[in-house]
Design a protein around this motif. Structure first.
Motif, PDB file in Angstrom:
ATOM      1  N   SER A   4      52.030  74.216 -36.744  1.00 35.65           N
ATOM      2  CA  SER A   4      51.413  74.683 -35.315  1.00 35.65           C
ATOM      3  C   SER A   4      50.340  73.805 -35.122  1.00 35.65           C
ATOM      4  N   PHE A  20      59.777  76.720 -33.118  1.00 37.29           N
ATOM      5  CA  PHE A  20      59.867  76.332 -31.479  1.00 37.29           C
ATOM      6  C   PHE A  20      60.758  77.418 -31.294  1.00 37.29           C
ATOM      7  N   ASN A  21      60.174  78.251 -30.118  1.00 33.86           N
ATOM      8  CA  ASN A  21      60.879  79.582 -29.725  1.00 33.86           C
ATOM      9  C   ASN A  21      61.166  80.302 -30.774  1.00 33.86           C
ATOM     10  N   GLN A  45      56.168  66.604 -30.333  1.00 33.87           N
ATOM     11  CA  GLN A  45      55.650  68.271 -30.174  1.00 33.87           C
ATOM     12  C   GLN A  45      55.378  68.373 -28.670  1.00 33.87           C
ATOM     13  N   CYS A  46      54.577  67.768 -27.804  1.00 33.58           N
ATOM     14  CA  CYS A  46      54.231  68.262 -26.412  1.00 33.58           C
ATOM     15  C   CYS A  46      55.696  68.142 -25.699  1.00 33.58           C
ATOM     16  N   MET A  49      57.823  71.291 -25.976  1.00 30.83           N
ATOM     17  CA  MET A  49      57.154  72.371 -25.405  1.00 30.83           C
ATOM     18  C   MET A  49      57.376  72.186 -23.888  1.00 30.83           C
ATOM     19  N   ASP A  53      60.068  74.893 -21.472  1.00 27.09           N
ATOM     20  CA  ASP A  53      59.667  75.648 -20.012  1.00 27.09           C
ATOM     21  C   ASP A  53      60.445  75.153 -18.791  1.00 27.09           C
ATOM     22  N   VAL A 240      51.958  74.631 -20.485  1.00 22.14           N
ATOM     23  CA  VAL A 240      53.137  74.759 -21.497  1.00 22.14           C
ATOM     24  C   VAL A 240      52.466  74.939 -23.152  1.00 22.14           C
ATOM     25  N   VAL A 241      51.412  73.899 -23.195  1.00 25.86           N
ATOM     26  CA  VAL A 241      50.693  73.899 -24.494  1.00 25.86           C
ATOM     27  C   VAL A 241      50.063  75.060 -24.811  1.00 25.86           C
ATOM     28  N   SER A 244      52.132  77.858 -25.779  1.00 22.60           N
ATOM     29  CA  SER A 244      52.843  77.806 -27.347  1.00 22.60           C
ATOM     30  C   SER A 244      51.675  77.579 -28.433  1.00 22.60           C
TER      31      SER A 244
END
Length: 264
Positions: A4, A20-21, A45-46, A49, A53, A240-241, A244
């Motif tokens: 993470s 992820f989710n 990663q970004c 995410m 969304d 969104v970042v 998460s």
């Protein structure tokens, strides 16, 4: 190790557990310097995410949505999008496919939830012009290596695509024109495959390590390839970042999301 954390803090870890989710993907990575594509990068990663969304707005309403990824690397973004119900064609060069991508996709199929899309992997060498591509070979779309002929396979993912994605693939001046030509070729193939298909949306996630290089890519996309180019507002990425992960802003402040659309 559960990743993470931002990817630049975990380059030394050979196997990452990436939440992820409702899924957790186990991703092998290599930091041996042979290829940039064999390690997890921050942009992947970004982008994952962001798609979690926003992906419904890019989807086709009449069939399962279909995406192609350029430079799939460790496979995180392809797995993430598949878990959201998309069919995904993950592409890269042979070394990346054989060392990490194929293994990571195979090892994580059981982690995907019911209702996920399929994932297929094929080589796509950007230096091969679109007129020399093939969509009916199970291993290759474009390669300079000689391939054995293959009978057409109806189950292979091919145009039209609804979405083209790529993360952390803008790092060398020599790749700018091949990448833009590849993006344009994919848009043309998608439009040609269906009279009713709209040009696919293109989402690039980049880190502004080399501002001159990135600005050149954006300028060439508009001036030479006639893409409409628009930056996705940074506040959307922040949202969104932060939803998460509780990352320090300094860990990812150079990440940008750009949306291209072909004018055909």
């Amino acid at each position: 190790m559960t990743s993470s954390q931002p990817a630049h803090r975990t380059k030394h870890v050979p196997v990452l557990r990436c939440p992820f989710n409702a899924c957790t993907f186990s991703l092998t990575q290599l930091a041996d310097g042979v290829s940039n594509g064999t390690a997890l990068w921050l942009g992947g990663q970004c982008l994952a995410m962001y798609l979690a969304d926003t992906h419904p707005k890019f989807a086709n309403k009449h069939r399962r949505p279909r995406a192609i990824e350029l430079g799939s690397g460790t496979g995180l973004t392809a797995l993430a999008l598949s878990s959201l119900g998309w069919d995904v064609l993950a592409t890269d060069i042979p070394h990346v496919i054989s060392s990490v991508l194929a293994k990571n996709i195979s090892d994580n199929l059981s982690a995907l939830p019911i209702g996920s899309g399929i994932i297929q992997i094929r080589e796509l060498d950007w230096s091969v012009p679109p007129e020399n591509w093939t969509w009916d070979h199970e291993l290759v779309i474009a390669s300079h290596s000689e391939q054995s002929s293959a009978a057409p396979t109806p189950a292979l993912l091919q145009p039209p695509f609804d979405l083209i994605i790529s993360a952390d693939t803008v790092y060398s001046p020599e790749l700018v024109q091949p990448m833009l030509r590849t993006l344009h070729g994919l848009c043309t193939a998608s439009s040609s495959a269906s009279a009713t298909a709209r040009p696919p949306q293109i989402i690039l996630c980049v880190e502004r390590r080399d501002p001159v290089l990135l600005d050149r890519l954006l300028a060439d996309a508009k001036e030479n390839w006639k893409f409409t180019v628009e930056r996705i507002p940074h506040k959307k990425l922040v949202k969104v970042v932060e939803k998460s992960f509780q990352w320090d802003r300094s860990d990812w402040e150079g990440i940008e999301l750009w949306k291209f659309k072909a004018n055909q």
